[in-house]
Enzyme design. Structure first.
Site, short mmCIF file in Angstrom:
data_model
loop_
_atom_site.label_atom_id
_atom_site.label_comp_id
_atom_site.label_asym_id
_atom_site.label_seq_id
_atom_site.Cartn_x
_atom_site.Cartn_y
_atom_site.Cartn_z
N ARG A 130 0.81 -1.23 0.00
CA ARG A 130 0.00 0.00 0.00
C ARG A 130 0.84 1.28 0.00
NH1 ARG A 130 -2.88 -3.24 3.51
NH2 ARG A 130 -4.71 -4.12 2.48
N LYS A 152 3.59 11.46 -11.12
CA LYS A 152 2.75 10.59 -11.95
C LYS A 152 3.51 9.30 -12.21
CE LYS A 152 -0.07 13.88 -14.57
NZ LYS A 152 -0.42 14.34 -15.94
N GLU A 194 11.10 18.76 -24.60
CA GLU A 194 10.38 19.08 -23.35
C GLU A 194 11.04 20.27 -22.64
OE1 GLU A 194 7.57 17.52 -22.58
OE2 GLU A 194 7.67 15.47 -23.37
N LYS A 235 8.55 23.01 -13.77
CA LYS A 235 7.63 21.88 -13.54
C LYS A 235 7.21 21.85 -12.07
CE LYS A 235 6.05 17.36 -14.25
NZ LYS A 235 6.03 16.12 -15.00
N GLU A 245 -3.62 17.77 -11.32
CA GLU A 245 -4.07 18.18 -12.65
C GLU A 245 -5.57 18.42 -12.73
OE1 GLU A 245 -1.92 16.42 -15.93
OE2 GLU A 245 -3.57 16.87 -17.28
N ARG A 249 -1.92 22.38 -14.32
CA ARG A 249 -0.93 21.36 -14.70
C ARG A 249 -1.11 20.93 -16.16
NH1 ARG A 249 1.44 16.29 -11.05
NH2 ARG A 249 2.76 15.47 -12.70
N ASN A 253 0.87 19.92 -21.04
CA ASN A 253 0.51 19.11 -22.21
C ASN A 253 0.65 19.88 -23.51
OD1 ASN A 253 -0.12 16.91 -20.60
ND2 ASN A 253 -2.19 17.67 -20.24
N HIS A 256 1.12 18.14 -26.78
CA HIS A 256 0.89 16.71 -26.54
C HIS A 256 -0.41 16.18 -27.15
CE1 HIS A 256 4.29 17.16 -23.89
NE2 HIS A 256 4.24 15.90 -23.52
N HIS A 260 0.50 13.14 -29.18
CA HIS A 260 0.03 11.79 -28.84
C HIS A 260 -0.66 11.13 -30.04
CE1 HIS A 260 -0.02 12.52 -24.22
NE2 HIS A 260 1.11 11.98 -24.62
N HIS A 274 8.62 10.04 -28.28
CA HIS A 274 7.65 10.93 -27.65
C HIS A 274 8.02 12.41 -27.84
CE1 HIS A 274 4.87 12.53 -24.66
NE2 HIS A 274 5.89 13.16 -24.11
N1 LIG Z 1 5.35 10.34 -15.22
C1 LIG Z 1 5.36 11.39 -15.98
O1 LIG Z 1 5.04 12.51 -15.58
C2 LIG Z 1 5.83 11.22 -17.41
C3 LIG Z 1 6.07 12.36 -18.19
C4 LIG Z 1 6.56 12.18 -19.46
C5 LIG Z 1 6.78 10.91 -19.95
N2 LIG Z 1 6.52 9.82 -19.18
C6 LIG Z 1 6.79 8.46 -19.66
O2 LIG Z 1 8.19 8.35 -19.87
C7 LIG Z 1 8.44 7.36 -20.85
C8 LIG Z 1 9.47 7.89 -21.81
O3 LIG Z 1 10.64 8.18 -21.10
P1 LIG Z 1 12.07 8.17 -21.81
O4 LIG Z 1 12.01 8.98 -23.05
O5 LIG Z 1 13.08 8.46 -20.79
O6 LIG Z 1 12.15 6.67 -22.34
P2 LIG Z 1 12.96 5.38 -21.80
O7 LIG Z 1 12.87 5.26 -20.35
O8 LIG Z 1 12.49 4.26 -22.63
O9 LIG Z 1 14.45 5.73 -22.19
C9 LIG Z 1 14.79 5.90 -23.55
C10 LIG Z 1 15.91 4.94 -23.96
O10 LIG Z 1 17.13 5.47 -23.47
C11 LIG Z 1 17.80 4.49 -22.69
N3 LIG Z 1 18.53 5.23 -21.66
C12 LIG Z 1 18.01 5.95 -20.63
N4 LIG Z 1 18.99 6.58 -19.97
C13 LIG Z 1 20.16 6.25 -20.57
C14 LIG Z 1 21.51 6.60 -20.37
N5 LIG Z 1 21.86 7.48 -19.42
N6 LIG Z 1 22.45 6.05 -21.16
C15 LIG Z 1 22.09 5.20 -22.16
N7 LIG Z 1 20.83 4.85 -22.42
C16 LIG Z 1 19.87 5.37 -21.65
C17 LIG Z 1 16.73 3.56 -22.19
O11 LIG Z 1 17.24 2.29 -21.91
C18 LIG Z 1 15.78 3.54 -23.38
O12 LIG Z 1 16.24 2.63 -24.35
C19 LIG Z 1 7.11 7.04 -21.49
O13 LIG Z 1 6.66 5.80 -21.01
C20 LIG Z 1 6.20 8.15 -20.99
O14 LIG Z 1 4.85 7.73 -20.88
C21 LIG Z 1 6.06 9.96 -17.92
ZN LIG Z 2 5.88 14.82 -22.80
#
Ligand SMILES: NC(=O)c1ccc[n+]([C@@H]2O[C@H](COP(=O)([O-])OP(=O)(O)OC[C@H]3O[C@@H](n4cnc5c(N)ncnc54)[C@H](O)[C@@H]3O)[C@@H](O)[C@H]2O)c1
Ligand SMILES: [Zn+2]
Length: 380
Positions: A130, A152, A194, A235, A245, A249, A253, A256, A260, A274
Site C-alpha cells: 500500500r 505521476k 520538453e 515543472k 491536474e 498542470r 501538455n 501533446h 500523442h 515521444h
Molecule cells: N510520469 C510522468 O510525468 C511522465 C512524463 C513524461 C513521460 N513519461 C513516460 O516516460 C516514458 C518515456 O521516457 P524516456 O524517453 O526516458 O524513455 P525510456 O525510459 O524508454 O528511455 C529511452 C531509452 O534510453 C535508454 N537510456 C536511458 N537513460 C540512458 C543513459 N543514461 N544512457 C544510455 N541509455 C539510456 C533507455 O534504456 C531507453 O532505451 C514514457 O513511457 C512516458 O509515458 C512519464
Molecule cells: Zn511529454
C-alpha cells in the site's frame, strides 16, 4: 531569469508539497552522493534499484557502489529496455522481485533510468504494501526535466498508454547530468523538446536563452545544468500549484494533444519518439494559435525555427513513412485525438499560445477548425 551557472556545484530545487515535499538535486556526478543522501533521508533503510538493461550497463555499478560505500543494503532488479516493460507483466516482475528483496514499508525503491523505469518502479512502489517510498534517479533528459518530477506513475494497458497509475511523489530526485553522456543523440534531442516546452509555455526569456545556448546544452557543461534546473523549477511550480491536474498542470501538455495522436498513428514505435511527437505537436499548436489569431505568424515561425535548429522534426512530413499510412489523413488524426485520455465528453482541449511564454488551456475547440487546419498542413 538568472545568468547560467559558471560552476558545477549541485543545484537543489525544493518541490514544496507540504508533507510530500522533496528535493531535486541536479549536477554533474551527483550520482556519487546517492548513498550519503539516502542514509541522511532514511537511516537504516534497505534499497532495491530498478533499472533497465541499457542503463544497467553504464550506471548500475556506480549507483550500487555509492550505496554500498554508505553501508546501505541494496538489491538490483533489471528489466528490459523500452516501453514494453511498462505492462502488467513488467509490474508483476518488479513487484515480485521487490517482495523477494524484502522491501518493506520503511525501505526505499530506487528508479534508475528513463521515464519508463521511473513510471514502472514508481507505480510498483505506490502499490507495494500500500505504498513504499521511492527515489528517482532519472537518466534520460526527458526523465530529468519531466517524468521524474511530479509524482505521476503508471503502466500501459493494451488499450492505451498510461491508463493505470497512481500519483505517488518521490522522496528525492537525483539528476546527474553526466549520465546523459551515454544517452543516444536522438534520445537527447527528443528530451530537449520538453526543455523547449517550458520556455514556450511559460518563460519567454528562457526560450530566448535556449535559442542562443542550445548547442552548449547538447555539448554538456554548465548550460546543461542550467537548462535542466530551469525546467525542473518550472515543472515544480506547476505541480505545487496543481498536484492532481485539475487545472494549470494541463499546460504541461502543450504539443501533446497533436503529439500523442502522431505517436499513436506511428504505433508508439521508434519511428517517432515521444519528444519528437511533442516537437511537431508544439509547432502545430503554435501554428494553430496563429491561425486563430492568438499569436502572430512570426511567433509560430520562431518556435519551428528553434526546434528545427536543435535537430528535431517540425513537420508532419518529417515522420518516417508519413505518406504511406493513415498519418496523411486529418480524420484519422482527429479520431486519435478524440481517444486521448484528456478528452472530456467529446470536447477537444488544446493548449494554445497567447504569446511565446504564455500558454492557455482552451477547453472547447471546435473540431471542424482543427480538421481544416490539419488538412491545410497535410497539403503543404
Ligand atoms: N510520469 C510522468 O510525468 C511522465 C512524463 C513524461 C513521460 N513519461 C513516460 O516516460 C516514458 C518515456 O521516457 P524516456 O524517453 O526516458 O524513455 P525510456 O525510459 O524508454 O528511455 C529511452 C531509452 O534510453 C535508454 N537510456 C536511458 N537513460 C540512458 C543513459 N543514461 N544512457 C544510455 N541509455 C539510456 C533507455 O534504456 C531507453 O532505451 C514514457 O513511457 C512516458 O509515458 C512519464
Ligand atoms: Zn511529454
Amino acid at each position: 531569469m538568472t545568468a547560467p551557472l559558471k560552476h558545477f556545484d549541485p543545484v537543489t530545487i525544493d518541490v514544496a508539497l507540504g508533507e510530500r515535499a522533496y528535493h531535486i538535486v541536479i549536477g554533474r556526478d551527483v550520482l556519487q552522493s546517492l548513498g550519503a543522501r539516502v542514509t541522511a533521508l532514511r537511516p537504516g533503510a534497505r534499497t532495491a534499484i530498478v533499472t533497465d538493461r541499457n542503463v544497467a550497463k553504464h550506471w548500475l555499478d556506480k549507483a550500487e557502489a555509492s550505496l554500498s560505500r554508505s553501508g546501505v543494503a541494496v538489491s538490483r532488479i533489471v528489466v528490459e529496455e523500452g516501453e514494453g516493460a511498462k505492462t502488467y507483466a513488467g509490474l508483476e516482475r518488479v513487484s515480485e522481485a521487490l517482495i523477494s528483496a524484502k522491501i518493506e514499508r520503511n525501505d526505499l525503491v530506487i528508479a534508475l533510468g528513463g521515464g519508463v523505469v521511473g513510471d514502472l518502479a514508481g507505480f510498483a512502489a505506490a502499490v507495494l504494501r500500500r505504498g513504499v517510498d521511492f527515489v528517482q534517479v532519472p537518466t534520460s533528459l526527458l526523465a530529468q526535466v519531466d517524468s521524474s518530477v511530479g509524482g505521476k506513475t503508471g503502466i500501459n494497458s493494451p488499450q492505451g498508454k498510461n491508463l493505470l497509475g497512481a500519483f505517488h511523489q518521490p522522496v528525492l530526485v537525483i539528476a546527474d547530468t553526466a549520465v546523459l553522456d551515454t544517452l543516444s543523440p536522438r534520445q537527447f534531442r527528443a528530451g530537449y523538446a520538453e526543455v523547449a516546452k517550458y520556455g514556450v509555455l511559460g518563460d519567454e526569456a528562457f526560450f530566448a536563452w535556449l535559442e542562443s545556448n542550445h548547442a552548449d546544452i547538447f555539448a554538456g557543461g554548465a548550460a546543461r545544468e542550467h537548462a535542466i534546473a530551469t525546467s525542473c523549477r518550472a515543472k515544480a511550480a506547476i505541480v505545487v500549484s496543481d498536484e492532481r491536474e485539475t487545472g494549470e498542470r494541463a499546460l504541461l501538455n502543450l504539443g501533446h494533444t497533436f503529439g500523442h495522436a502522431l505517436e499513436a498513428a506511428t504505433g508508439f514505435s521508434d519511428r517517432l519518439f515521444h519528444g519528437e511527437g511533442v516537437a511537431i505537436g508544439m509547432v502545430l499548436a503554435a501554428e494553430f494559435s496563429a491561425e486563430l489569431g492568438m499569436i502572430g505568424p512570426s511567433d509560430a515561425a520562431r518556435v519551428r525555427h528553434h526546434l528545427a535548429e536543435a535537430g528535431l522534426p517540425t513537420h508532419l512530413q518529417d515522420i518516417a513513412g508519413f505518406a504511406q499510412e493513415g498519418l496523411a489523413d486529418a480524420d484519422a488524426l482527429m479520431a486519435l485525438m478524440a481517444q486521448d485520455k484528456k478528452v472530456k465528453r467529446g470536447q477537444l482541449t488544446f493548449i494554445l499560445l497567447k504569446a511565446i511564454g504564455r500558454a492557455v488551456i482552451v477547453a472547447d475547440v471546435e473540431p471542424s477548425l482543427v480538421r481544416d487546419f490539419l488538412n491545410a498542413k497535410l497539403q503543404t
